[in-house]
Design a protein around this motif. Structure first.
Motif, mmCIF file in Angstrom:
data_model
loop_
_atom_site.group_PDB
_atom_site.id
_atom_site.type_symbol
_atom_site.label_atom_id
_atom_site.label_comp_id
_atom_site.label_asym_id
_atom_site.label_seq_id
_atom_site.Cartn_x
_atom_site.Cartn_y
_atom_site.Cartn_z
ATOM 1 N N ALA A 1 -20.699 5.282 1.478
ATOM 2 C CA ALA A 1 -19.329 5.521 1.030
ATOM 3 C C ALA A 1 -18.313 5.447 2.159
ATOM 4 O O ALA A 1 -17.113 5.306 1.908
ATOM 5 C CB ALA A 1 -19.241 6.892 0.356
ATOM 6 N N GLU A 2 -18.767 5.537 3.390
ATOM 7 C CA GLU A 2 -17.842 5.500 4.524
ATOM 8 C C GLU A 2 -17.415 4.083 4.881
ATOM 9 O O GLU A 2 -16.469 3.900 5.645
ATOM 10 C CB GLU A 2 -18.492 6.161 5.745
ATOM 11 C CG GLU A 2 -18.833 7.635 5.549
ATOM 12 C CD GLU A 2 -17.592 8.480 5.292
ATOM 13 O OE1 GLU A 2 -16.523 8.143 5.838
ATOM 14 O OE2 GLU A 2 -17.695 9.466 4.554
ATOM 15 N N ARG B 1 -8.459 4.917 -4.663
ATOM 16 C CA ARG B 1 -8.730 3.526 -4.285
ATOM 17 C C ARG B 1 -9.801 2.923 -5.186
ATOM 18 O O ARG B 1 -9.767 1.735 -5.500
ATOM 19 C CB ARG B 1 -9.123 3.432 -2.816
ATOM 20 C CG ARG B 1 -10.431 4.089 -2.446
ATOM 21 C CD ARG B 1 -10.699 3.959 -0.958
ATOM 22 N NE ARG B 1 -10.926 2.568 -0.607
ATOM 23 C CZ ARG B 1 -10.841 2.101 0.638
ATOM 24 N NH1 ARG B 1 -10.478 2.911 1.614
ATOM 25 N NH2 ARG B 1 -11.105 0.840 0.894
ATOM 26 N N SER B 2 -10.755 3.740 -5.631
ATOM 27 C CA SER B 2 -11.782 3.246 -6.547
ATOM 28 C C SER B 2 -11.178 2.934 -7.919
ATOM 29 O O SER B 2 -11.609 1.995 -8.592
ATOM 30 C CB SER B 2 -12.907 4.278 -6.686
ATOM 31 O OG SER B 2 -13.543 4.502 -5.440
ATOM 32 N N CYS C 1 -20.027 10.457 -3.989
ATOM 33 C CA CYS C 1 -19.516 9.237 -3.350
ATOM 34 C C CYS C 1 -18.021 9.071 -3.570
ATOM 35 O O CYS C 1 -17.302 8.550 -2.697
ATOM 36 C CB CYS C 1 -20.247 8.015 -3.897
ATOM 37 S SG CYS C 1 -21.983 7.907 -3.429
ATOM 38 N N LEU C 2 -17.535 9.499 -4.729
ATOM 39 C CA LEU C 2 -16.128 9.309 -5.087
ATOM 40 C C LEU C 2 -15.222 10.378 -4.486
ATOM 41 O O LEU C 2 -13.994 10.242 -4.549
ATOM 42 C CB LEU C 2 -15.970 9.322 -6.613
ATOM 43 C CG LEU C 2 -16.511 8.097 -7.344
ATOM 44 C CD1 LEU C 2 -16.593 8.351 -8.841
ATOM 45 C CD2 LEU C 2 -15.639 6.868 -7.062
ATOM 46 N N LEU D 1 -20.355 1.595 -2.336
ATOM 47 C CA LEU D 1 -19.940 2.996 -2.404
ATOM 48 C C LEU D 1 -21.154 3.903 -2.551
ATOM 49 O O LEU D 1 -21.228 4.974 -1.933
ATOM 50 C CB LEU D 1 -18.987 3.198 -3.577
ATOM 51 C CG LEU D 1 -18.412 4.608 -3.756
ATOM 52 C CD1 LEU D 1 -17.374 4.896 -2.682
ATOM 53 C CD2 LEU D 1 -17.784 4.771 -5.138
ATOM 54 N N SER E 1 -11.982 -3.100 1.044
ATOM 55 C CA SER E 1 -10.656 -2.823 0.513
ATOM 56 C C SER E 1 -10.644 -3.032 -1.001
ATOM 57 O O SER E 1 -11.370 -3.886 -1.527
ATOM 58 C CB SER E 1 -9.635 -3.756 1.164
ATOM 59 O OG SER E 1 -8.432 -3.827 0.416
ATOM 60 N N ARG F 1 -12.163 9.437 -2.546
ATOM 61 C CA ARG F 1 -11.998 7.981 -2.675
ATOM 62 C C ARG F 1 -11.671 7.587 -4.106
ATOM 63 O O ARG F 1 -11.825 6.443 -4.489
ATOM 64 C CB ARG F 1 -13.277 7.263 -2.226
ATOM 65 C CG ARG F 1 -13.716 7.633 -0.825
ATOM 66 C CD ARG F 1 -15.072 7.055 -0.473
ATOM 67 N NE ARG F 1 -15.510 7.524 0.828
ATOM 68 C CZ ARG F 1 -16.192 8.650 1.025
ATOM 69 N NH1 ARG F 1 -16.518 9.410 -0.011
ATOM 70 N NH2 ARG F 1 -16.546 9.005 2.247
ATOM 71 N N TYR G 1 -18.334 -3.578 -4.820
ATOM 72 C CA TYR G 1 -17.655 -2.418 -4.233
ATOM 73 C C TYR G 1 -18.408 -1.132 -4.557
ATOM 74 O O TYR G 1 -18.663 -0.297 -3.669
ATOM 75 C CB TYR G 1 -16.214 -2.342 -4.752
ATOM 76 C CG TYR G 1 -15.477 -1.089 -4.333
ATOM 77 C CD1 TYR G 1 -14.705 -1.084 -3.172
ATOM 78 C CD2 TYR G 1 -15.553 0.077 -5.088
ATOM 79 C CE1 TYR G 1 -14.025 0.072 -2.777
ATOM 80 C CE2 TYR G 1 -14.877 1.228 -4.697
ATOM 81 C CZ TYR G 1 -14.118 1.219 -3.550
ATOM 82 O OH TYR G 1 -13.452 2.362 -3.164
#
Length: 272
Positions: free
Chosen positions: A99-100, A22-23, A15-16, A95, A104, A19, A91
């Protein structure tokens, strides 16, 4: 839905992918109040406690307790960081699910609106537990006669603790147990906006019943990663914080998917 520690961690890493930065921002924003506290000047009411002194090596471990900073830390964590952790939990739940389509990173600031005080009340017990672990041994030393003695120091107030090592150990273990029982509170809050605070706490206690050992194993499985954060002066936190948060969210989803409670995850797959 992954149902063992190996699969949950693998799903979190997937999932990460792409990303991570931003995570990391999502994890960093709720930590800002605590980070800002590090830049406060020394308070006149600060007391320095010698908790470990090795005459052979000359090593001294001293901890600081300032009533002013302690109260300020409690307020910042209770009124700012605590409510933000609920949005952070939301969040990482999203995720794990899709995840898509994650919100924000600034969505963690959406807590300051309707229902804000409910978030404060629900996350306050966890905040108090953390302060209990940090400061209760020193507070006991101040209150109970004979547990601390003044030490000659030129410009600071310093006390040497005479406290059995078992006392802070017991406090830490009790606090750790309480923190694990309330670990799911932010995730429950994130998904149940209309549920009362008492019901949220009750659900977390119910969800973690019989799973404390499993959650403890999860915490200790990140010990090596925490050492990496220390060795790299915090740089590794860019990876470790999102990874831990995604895995914890994955555990929540696994817990809610299983009715009734399953066998502990670590007994099923211990190779993670």
């Amino acid at each position: 839905m992954p149902q063992n520690r190996t699969d949950i961690k693998a799903a979190a890493r997937e999932c990460l992918r792409g990303r991570m930065l931003r995570s990391f921002v999502v994890c960093l924003i709720p930590m800002l109040p605590s980070l800002l506290m590090m830049f406060f000047p020394r308070m006149p009411d600060a007391l320095y406690f010698i908790v470990l002194e090795d005459a052979a090596s000359g090593m001294v471990l001293a901890l600081t307790l300032s009533p002013t900073l302690t109260c300020l830390s409690l307020l910042l964590n209770a009124l700012v960081a605590g409510p933000m952790t609920v949005r952070q939990a939301g969040y990482f739940l999203q995720l794990n699910r899709d995840a898509e389509h994650v919100p924000s990173p600034l969505s963690v600031c959406d807590c300051f609106g309707p229902g804000y005080w409910r978030l404060v009340a629900a996350t306050l017990p966890s905040t108090l537990i953390l302060l209990l672990i940090q400061y209760l041994p020193m507070l006991l030393a101040v209150v109970i006669p004979g547990m601390a003695e003044p030490v000659d120091a030129s410009d600071v107030q310093m006390l040497r603790l005479h406290m059995p090592a078992i006392v802070p150990l017991v406090i830490a273990l009790v606090g750790f147990y309480g923190a694990l029982r309330l670990l799911m509170v932010p995730y429950i809050m994130a998904e149940n906006s209309g549920v009362g605070v008492r019901e949220v706490l009750k659900r977390s206690l119910t969800m973690t019943r019989g799973r404390v050992l499993e959650l403890a194993v999860l915490q200790f499985s990140f010990f090596g990663w925490l050492m990496a954060v220390a060795v790299t002066s915090g740089i590794a936190a860019v990876y470790v914080l999102p990874y831990y948060s995604a895995v914890t969210a994955g555990y929540y989803l696994a817990f809610t998917a299983w009715r009734p409670a399953p066998e502990p995850l670590y007994k099923q797959h211990d190779e993670a």
